[in-house]
Design a protein around this motif. Sequence first.
Motif, mmCIF file in Angstrom:
data_model
loop_
_atom_site.group_PDB
_atom_site.id
_atom_site.type_symbol
_atom_site.label_atom_id
_atom_site.label_comp_id
_atom_site.label_asym_id
_atom_site.label_seq_id
_atom_site.Cartn_x
_atom_site.Cartn_y
_atom_site.Cartn_z
ATOM 1 N N THR A 212 -5.613 -0.735 14.021
ATOM 2 C CA THR A 212 -5.723 -0.468 15.278
ATOM 3 C C THR A 212 -6.300 0.627 15.636
ATOM 4 N N VAL A 213 -7.407 1.151 16.927
ATOM 5 C CA VAL A 213 -7.937 3.113 16.709
ATOM 6 C C VAL A 213 -7.119 2.944 17.784
ATOM 7 N N ARG A 214 -6.340 3.807 17.853
ATOM 8 C CA ARG A 214 -5.625 3.979 19.938
ATOM 9 C C ARG A 214 -6.559 4.457 20.715
ATOM 10 N N GLY A 215 -5.956 3.580 21.309
ATOM 11 C CA GLY A 215 -7.069 4.052 22.885
ATOM 12 C C GLY A 215 -8.368 3.477 22.712
ATOM 13 N N PHE A 216 -8.834 2.686 21.709
ATOM 14 C CA PHE A 216 -10.007 1.861 21.142
ATOM 15 C C PHE A 216 -10.685 0.722 21.112
ATOM 16 N N GLY A 217 -9.651 0.024 20.278
ATOM 17 C CA GLY A 217 -10.227 -1.298 19.892
ATOM 18 C C GLY A 217 -9.521 -1.042 18.090
ATOM 19 N N TYR A 218 -10.262 -2.151 17.521
ATOM 20 C CA TYR A 218 -10.676 -2.261 15.341
ATOM 21 C C TYR A 218 -11.318 -2.458 15.272
ATOM 22 N N GLN A 219 -10.695 -2.223 14.189
ATOM 23 C CA GLN A 219 -11.582 -1.694 12.287
ATOM 24 C C GLN A 219 -11.665 -2.754 11.359
ATOM 25 N N LEU A 220 -12.269 -3.139 11.058
ATOM 26 C CA LEU A 220 -11.889 -4.336 9.335
ATOM 27 C C LEU A 220 -11.310 -3.361 8.471
ATOM 28 N N GLY A 221 -10.028 -3.400 7.901
ATOM 29 C CA GLY A 221 -9.225 -2.261 7.136
ATOM 30 C C GLY A 221 -9.563 -2.720 5.320
ATOM 31 N N SER A 222 -8.642 -2.054 4.924
ATOM 32 C CA SER A 222 -8.625 -2.121 3.906
ATOM 33 C C SER A 222 -7.507 -2.776 3.245
ATOM 34 N N PRO A 223 -7.177 -3.683 2.914
ATOM 35 C CA PRO A 223 -5.279 -4.248 3.271
ATOM 36 C C PRO A 223 -4.972 -4.023 1.287
ATOM 37 N N SER A 224 -3.976 -3.759 0.874
ATOM 38 C CA SER A 224 -2.722 -3.501 0.032
ATOM 39 C C SER A 224 -1.763 -4.686 -0.568
ATOM 40 N N PRO A 225 -2.225 -5.282 -1.157
ATOM 41 C CA PRO A 225 -0.763 -6.770 -1.456
ATOM 42 C C PRO A 225 0.676 -6.400 -0.275
ATOM 43 N N GLY A 226 0.652 -4.693 -0.213
ATOM 44 C CA GLY A 226 1.956 -4.651 0.118
ATOM 45 C C GLY A 226 2.405 -4.377 1.143
ATOM 46 N N GLY A 227 0.715 -5.007 2.375
ATOM 47 C CA GLY A 227 1.198 -4.722 3.469
ATOM 48 C C GLY A 227 0.108 -3.161 3.899
ATOM 49 N N GLY A 228 0.986 -2.487 4.708
ATOM 50 C CA GLY A 228 1.330 -1.133 5.131
ATOM 51 C C GLY A 228 0.913 -1.194 6.806
ATOM 52 N N SER A 229 0.554 0.459 6.420
ATOM 53 C CA SER A 229 -0.024 0.522 7.827
ATOM 54 C C SER A 229 -1.015 -0.091 8.688
ATOM 55 N N SER A 230 -0.639 -1.169 9.848
ATOM 56 C CA SER A 230 -1.601 -1.301 10.941
ATOM 57 C C SER A 230 -3.134 -0.347 11.683
ATOM 58 N N SER A 231 -2.677 0.416 11.865
ATOM 59 C CA SER A 231 -3.437 1.106 12.326
ATOM 60 C C SER A 231 -3.388 2.875 12.672
ATOM 61 N N LEU A 232 -4.422 3.038 12.904
ATOM 62 C CA LEU A 232 -4.821 4.726 12.932
ATOM 63 C C LEU A 232 -4.165 5.262 14.099
ATOM 64 N N GLY A 233 -3.520 5.064 14.818
ATOM 65 C CA GLY A 233 -2.611 5.174 16.157
ATOM 66 C C GLY A 233 -1.730 4.389 16.450
ATOM 67 N N ASP A 234 -1.123 4.452 17.841
ATOM 68 C CA ASP A 234 0.126 3.688 18.324
ATOM 69 C C ASP A 234 -0.797 2.417 18.563
ATOM 70 N N GLU A 235 0.047 0.821 18.339
ATOM 71 C CA GLU A 235 -0.690 -0.311 18.124
ATOM 72 C C GLU A 235 -0.469 -0.233 20.142
ATOM 73 N N ARG A 236 0.484 -0.179 20.651
ATOM 74 C CA ARG A 236 0.432 -0.686 21.860
ATOM 75 C C ARG A 236 -0.910 0.320 22.816
ATOM 76 N N ASP A 237 -0.958 1.560 21.835
ATOM 77 C CA ASP A 237 -1.847 1.953 22.930
ATOM 78 C C ASP A 237 -3.613 1.586 22.413
ATOM 79 N N GLY A 238 -4.334 1.048 21.508
ATOM 80 C CA GLY A 238 -4.953 0.012 20.490
ATOM 81 C C GLY A 238 -5.006 -1.082 21.582
ATOM 82 N N GLY A 239 -4.253 -1.777 22.144
ATOM 83 C CA GLY A 239 -3.522 -2.956 22.749
ATOM 84 C C GLY A 239 -4.110 -2.417 24.234
ATOM 85 N N GLY A 240 -4.540 -1.515 24.376
ATOM 86 C CA GLY A 240 -4.624 -1.569 26.046
ATOM 87 C C GLY A 240 -3.853 -1.432 26.720
#
Length: 240
Positions: A212-240
């Motif tokens: 999640t890119v805050r206030g803008f949209g989304y981008q494909l990430g580079s996941p690790s087996p442990g998961g990790g952070s899902s955003s570059l900012g606050d999820e709610r801000d990226g979600g509109g």
Amino acid sequence: MHALLVEDDDRMAQALGTALTQRGHTIRRVGRALDALRHVREAEFVLLDLGLPDLDGLELLRRLRTVCDAPLIVVTARCEERDIVQGLRAGADDYVVKPFRMAELMARIDTVRRRTAPPHGHPDGTGASVHTGDVEIDIAGRAVMVAGAQVQLTRREFDVLAFLAARPDEVHSREQILDRIWGDAFLAASRSLDVHVAGIRAKTGRTDLVRTVRGFGYQLGSPSPGGGSSSLGDERDGGG
């Protein structure tokens, strides 16, 4: 196109049937869940009311999705956010609340049909697979593998992921994604996109697969087996 209309209200069924017939579609109308399950395999498109007399419509939707991958729009009076989210997560390609404008519904049907047409490679016209972390996205085969195991996404979830994977180095605005996948950038006011992104993360077990890119949209990430952070900012801000 042959449509299956699952609607127990005679007046609504007649209005929908007339509108679809005028556009050259053939219709089979049923009013019970059992009949819907019996005839869904012949359908090229499904309109589903959730208020059925013999089975909850959301449960029917889940059962339909186990035997049929045809484009499906929920058309219902249920307008609570919880119902909308559950319908989208269960596999609906769109969700229309009654009362609605018939012209709008017909436009949504056309849009869903375009977006769910048999794929000709990925959104950029190629058929390559995309790898990120331990996730493989097979665009042409419409399959997702995580650590070698296949993960089942809904049609719309896969479309969102494939769109991001087509240009993995770019950040895509919500409007771009909604216009490309839903055919309507103004759906940014809804939570449809956010619901599908959440579904991708939950089903793959890779919360950082979609960033999640805050206030803008989304981008494909580079996941690790442990998961990790899902955003570059606050999820709610990226979600509109």
